[in-house]
Design a protein around this motif. Structure first.
Motif, PDB file in Angstrom:
ATOM      1  N   THR A   1     -16.653  -1.059  -8.249  1.00  0.00           N
ATOM      2  CA  THR A   1     -16.590   0.356  -7.829  1.00  0.00           C
ATOM      3  C   THR A   1     -17.277   0.531  -6.474  1.00  0.00           C
ATOM      4  N   GLU A   2     -16.850   1.561  -5.758  1.00  0.00           N
ATOM      5  CA  GLU A   2     -17.528   1.986  -4.516  1.00  0.00           C
ATOM      6  C   GLU A   2     -17.611   3.509  -4.541  1.00  0.00           C
TER       7      GLU A   2
ATOM      8  N   ARG B   1      -6.349  -1.584  -6.194  1.00  0.00           N
ATOM      9  CA  ARG B   1      -7.447  -0.771  -5.663  1.00  0.00           C
ATOM     10  C   ARG B   1      -6.959   0.652  -5.502  1.00  0.00           C
TER      11      ARG B   1
ATOM     12  N   GLU C   1      -3.600   0.300  -3.302  1.00  0.00           N
ATOM     13  CA  GLU C   1      -3.322  -1.038  -2.755  1.00  0.00           C
ATOM     14  C   GLU C   1      -3.061  -1.990  -3.916  1.00  0.00           C
TER      15      GLU C   1
ATOM     16  N   THR D   1       0.845  -1.202   0.000  1.00  0.00           N
ATOM     17  CA  THR D   1       0.000   0.000   0.000  1.00  0.00           C
ATOM     18  C   THR D   1       0.876   1.246   0.000  1.00  0.00           C
TER      19      THR D   1
ATOM     20  N   ALA E   1      -8.252   4.507  -4.353  1.00  0.00           N
ATOM     21  CA  ALA E   1      -9.345   5.240  -3.687  1.00  0.00           C
ATOM     22  C   ALA E   1      -9.010   6.730  -3.650  1.00  0.00           C
TER      23      ALA E   1
ATOM     24  N   SER F   1     -13.788   4.585  -5.134  1.00  0.00           N
ATOM     25  CA  SER F   1     -12.692   3.638  -5.430  1.00  0.00           C
ATOM     26  C   SER F   1     -13.142   2.658  -6.517  1.00  0.00           C
TER      27      SER F   1
ATOM     28  N   THR G   1      -5.179  -7.789  -7.071  1.00  0.00           N
ATOM     29  CA  THR G   1      -6.034  -6.745  -7.669  1.00  0.00           C
ATOM     30  C   THR G   1      -5.322  -5.414  -7.427  1.00  0.00           C
TER      31      THR G   1
END
Ligand code: TA6
Length: 291
Positions: free
Chosen positions: A237-238, A147, A141, A116, A149, A291, A145
């Motif tokens: 997605t978020e 990620r 991260e 991270t 954000a 994210s 995967t």
């Protein structure tokens, strides 16, 4: 600068710092099975290479940007704190100021599976007054995967109306051989037709320039299918109720001037966004995560 960053934030075999081809300071992140490169300017993810994939997951132009203020086209440019043209002042740069501003490293960490890195917008000089209370932190991260954000904190006294996007340029075998699943029946604003509202029928395929802002439910999952590379890339997605799909095709590529002769054939933008009618109201003291 590189030595200072290495001493303060380097992690043996997992996080290092170096200069890229444009002289930019880049954070190189390693995790089991993948490597990512993030330029500090714009917290710009330039590359995500997976050991089991022959090509980088992201497309990057082989040409320098026409506007030296902008990053080299490709990877994941961050559009923040507005998407597209600024509604209040047309003189402001398209897609906000983050991608042309310096970030600083806040933290780095590595465990067995993931690495991270956290970056914070440092140069706030380009922020228009209406956004001067806004802080931006970018969390990246890396593992099996990737990620990313965008964390916006409103430390000001007025409500902020935020639009933003992770403007991701995915690398593909050829634009004629890809499709995007997960948007069937979704309404979209067609930027090529006065942002008129239309409805998606089936997977998204490409036969000419495409520039659309889809309205979608929260927690959307899209799949980029590549018929030649026989691969599906899943995009989860978020904090988003809109998705932008873009390919410049031939004429727009010529106008952009930094896509190269056939660049449009090797890329497609699928952008995790708060764009179009998906405007986020961030009240004073509140935080929003995309994210
Ligand atoms: O996300 C699609 C879009 O808004 C297109 O209209 C096109 O302008 C693209 O972004 C690239 O914009 P840029 O400022 O990076 O050249």
């Amino acid at each position: 600068m590189i030595d200072g960053l290495q001493r303060a934030f380097g992690v043996t075999e997992r996080v290092g710092f170096e200069q890229d081809q444009d002289g930019q300071c880049v954070c190189v992140m390693h995790a089991p099975g993948s490597t990512a490169r993030v330029a500090l300017r714009g917290a710009h993810v330039q590359s995500w290479k997976c050991a089991d994939q022959p090509n980088d997951m992201f497309w990057m132009s082989s040409q320098r940007p026409v506007d030296p203020e902008k990053p080299r086209r490709g990877g994941i440019p961050i559009c923040w704190p507005w998407f597209g043209a600024n509604a209040d002042d047309a003189r402001l740069p398209a897609h906000g100021i983050a991608r042309s501003s310096d970030f600083e490293v806040v933290a780095t960490h590595a465990d067995d599976a993931r690495t991270t890195a956290v970056f914070r917008l440092k140069d706030r000089s380009k922020l228009p007054v209406m956004f001067e209370g806004c802080e931006l932190v970018v969390e990246i991260e890396l593992g099996r995967t990737l990620r990313v954000a965008l964390v916006t904190t409103n430390s000001g006294f007025d409500t902020v109306h935020l639009t933003q996007a992770l403007h991701t340029y995915f690398r593909i075998s050829d634009i004629a051989d890809v499709s995007i699943a997960g948007l069937d029946t979704s309404p979209y604003a067609d930027a090529l037709d006065g942002f008129s509202m239309k409805r998606q029928a089936g997977p998204v395929r490409f036969h000419s320039e495409v520039d659309r802002i889809y309205s979608v439910r929260g927690g959307l999952e899209l799949m980029l299918q590549d018929g030649v590379w026989k691969r599906g890339v899943e995009i989860a997605t978020e904090g988003s109720r809109s998705a932008v799909v873009w390919n410049p095709w031939i004429e727009k590529s010529k106008r952009l001037g930094d896509m190269g002769p056939d660049g449009y054939r090797q890329m497609v933008c699928i952008e995790t966004a708060n764009a179009g009618s998906d405007v986020v109201r961030v009240e004073p003291g509140n935080v929003h995560r995309l994210s």
